[in-house]
Design an enzyme around this catalytic site. Sequence first.
Site, PDB file in Angstrom:
ATOM      1  N   LYS A 197     -72.206  29.324  95.404  1.00 34.51           N
ATOM      2  CA  LYS A 197     -71.713  27.979  95.117  1.00 34.51           C
ATOM      3  C   LYS A 197     -72.847  27.191  94.486  1.00 34.51           C
ATOM      4  O   LYS A 197     -73.945  27.103  95.034  1.00 34.51           O
ATOM      5  CB  LYS A 197     -71.244  27.311  96.407  1.00 34.51           C
ATOM      6  CG  LYS A 197     -70.825  25.859  96.200  1.00 34.51           C
ATOM      7  CD  LYS A 197     -70.191  25.285  97.435  1.00 34.51           C
ATOM      8  CE  LYS A 197     -69.867  23.828  97.239  1.00 34.51           C
ATOM      9  NZ  LYS A 197     -69.251  23.242  98.425  1.00 34.51           N
ATOM     10  N   LYS A 251     -68.025  29.506  92.731  1.00 31.06           N
ATOM     11  CA  LYS A 251     -67.614  28.120  92.489  1.00 31.06           C
ATOM     12  C   LYS A 251     -68.698  27.367  91.757  1.00 31.06           C
ATOM     13  O   LYS A 251     -69.864  27.491  92.156  1.00 31.06           O
ATOM     14  CB  LYS A 251     -67.361  27.507  93.873  1.00 31.06           C
ATOM     15  CG  LYS A 251     -67.011  26.060  93.901  1.00 31.06           C
ATOM     16  CD  LYS A 251     -66.781  25.691  95.341  1.00 31.06           C
ATOM     17  CE  LYS A 251     -66.508  24.218  95.459  1.00 31.06           C
ATOM     18  NZ  LYS A 251     -66.373  23.840  96.838  1.00 31.06           N
TER      19      LYS A 251
HETATM   20  C1  PBG Z   1     -67.998  20.762 100.161  1.00 29.84           C
HETATM   21  C2  PBG Z   1     -67.006  21.085  99.116  1.00 29.84           C
HETATM   22  C3  PBG Z   1     -67.039  20.558  97.830  1.00 29.84           C
HETATM   23  C4  PBG Z   1     -65.961  21.088  97.168  1.00 29.84           C
HETATM   24  C5  PBG Z   1     -65.280  21.914  98.058  1.00 29.84           C
HETATM   25  N1  PBG Z   1     -65.946  21.922  99.257  1.00 29.84           N
HETATM   26  C6  PBG Z   1     -67.911  19.549  97.237  1.00 29.84           C
HETATM   27  C7  PBG Z   1     -69.349  19.617  97.367  1.00 29.84           C
HETATM   28  O1  PBG Z   1     -69.946  20.667  97.594  1.00 29.84           O
HETATM   29  O2  PBG Z   1     -69.946  18.554  97.238  1.00 29.84           O
HETATM   30  C8  PBG Z   1     -65.619  20.775  95.753  1.00 29.84           C
HETATM   31  C9  PBG Z   1     -64.316  21.254  95.272  1.00 29.84           C
HETATM   32  C10 PBG Z   1     -63.860  20.639  94.019  1.00 29.84           C
HETATM   33  O3  PBG Z   1     -64.632  20.010  93.281  1.00 29.84           O
HETATM   34  O4  PBG Z   1     -62.672  20.778  93.729  1.00 29.84           O
HETATM   35  N2  PBG Z   1     -68.147  21.596 101.214  1.00 29.84           N
END
Ligand code: PBG
Length: 329
Positions: A197, A251
């Site tokens: 991520k 992601k």
């Molecule tokens: C945080 C989380 C995020 C997203 C999913 N889980 C945001 C972040 O890491 O700040 C983002 C998903 C999206 O942008 O659709 N655990």
Amino acid sequence: MESFPVIRMRRNRKDDWNRRLIAQHELTVNDLIWPIFVKEEAGVEEINSMPGQFRVGLDGLVQYVKEAVELGIPAIALFPVIPDNKKDSIGTEALNSNNVICQAAKLLKEAYPNVGLIGDVALDPYTDHGHDGILVNGYVDNDESVRVLVQQALILAKSGIDVVAPSDMMDGRIFAIRTALDKENLHNTRIMSYAAKYASSYYGPFRDALNSSERLKGDKKTYQMDPANSDEALREVELDIKEGADMIMIKPGLPYLDIVQRVKTKFSIPTFAYQVSGEYSMMMASFEKGWLNPDEVIIETLLAFKRGGCDGILTYFAVDAARKIQSKE
Ligand code: PBG
């Protein structure tokens, strides 16, 4: 001689039946995971930066999900919207076994026992500083965070979540969660690890959906990955597989398909990508301006994920895509 004019690549493209016959990849409803935002208070509100996506009150949740279930979408990913007065520095509400996600899981399991429920493991919706873990002297402390995330995962699993999905990027959390689940005889609770991520600016609208964008102090670069790196993603994935991950999530999605392809090729594990909020919002903005045609672009984009190596895609377009797929048959 194996070249033009003996070889004509266009021959296989001439007819629709021929194109269908040789198509290498296909997007089906079985490839889709639909993320939804759930809140405790009644009513449904549209998210400003994500037109067509809503914060859904528990009162309307079962009805809201009905079409997705009827279309055959296999799994739903739940994200909580937490009111400010329930946020604190250590994300206490995440460990409340009656929090909004636990209630949502119970409602949905009862209404739709055959739909997979995926629950995010991370503290950011619950913390007043917007970080995914516990801050110690301004730094997200790894081991302290893992201790809390393990508890969160257990609570989710016990409320009916089938797949816990740690999206926090702490080191060692997959093994810690697997061990804790097994100790409680939750052997069949699956772990979908957000192994790679990235610290991405494409998450902006999601933080808006959670009302956490103004709260986030600093950024998440000390735990989420640098977009400049790809070898590091392979190390992350390898470790998470060793620690017991059943499925891997990459992601964001479309801008990171090179990572998907490398991971899938190297590890042959169920591999997913998250088409994140910013990707959704970019496309929606173009649709609203009439610059791109949603009927074509949504499916083309999701097909690109499949071609890149995804077994499935977590996408806010899941219901739209499923409608398009089903109406063709
Ligand atoms: C945080 C989380 C995020 C997203 C999913 N889980 C945001 C972040 O890491 O700040 C983002 C998903 C999206 O942008 O659709 N655990």
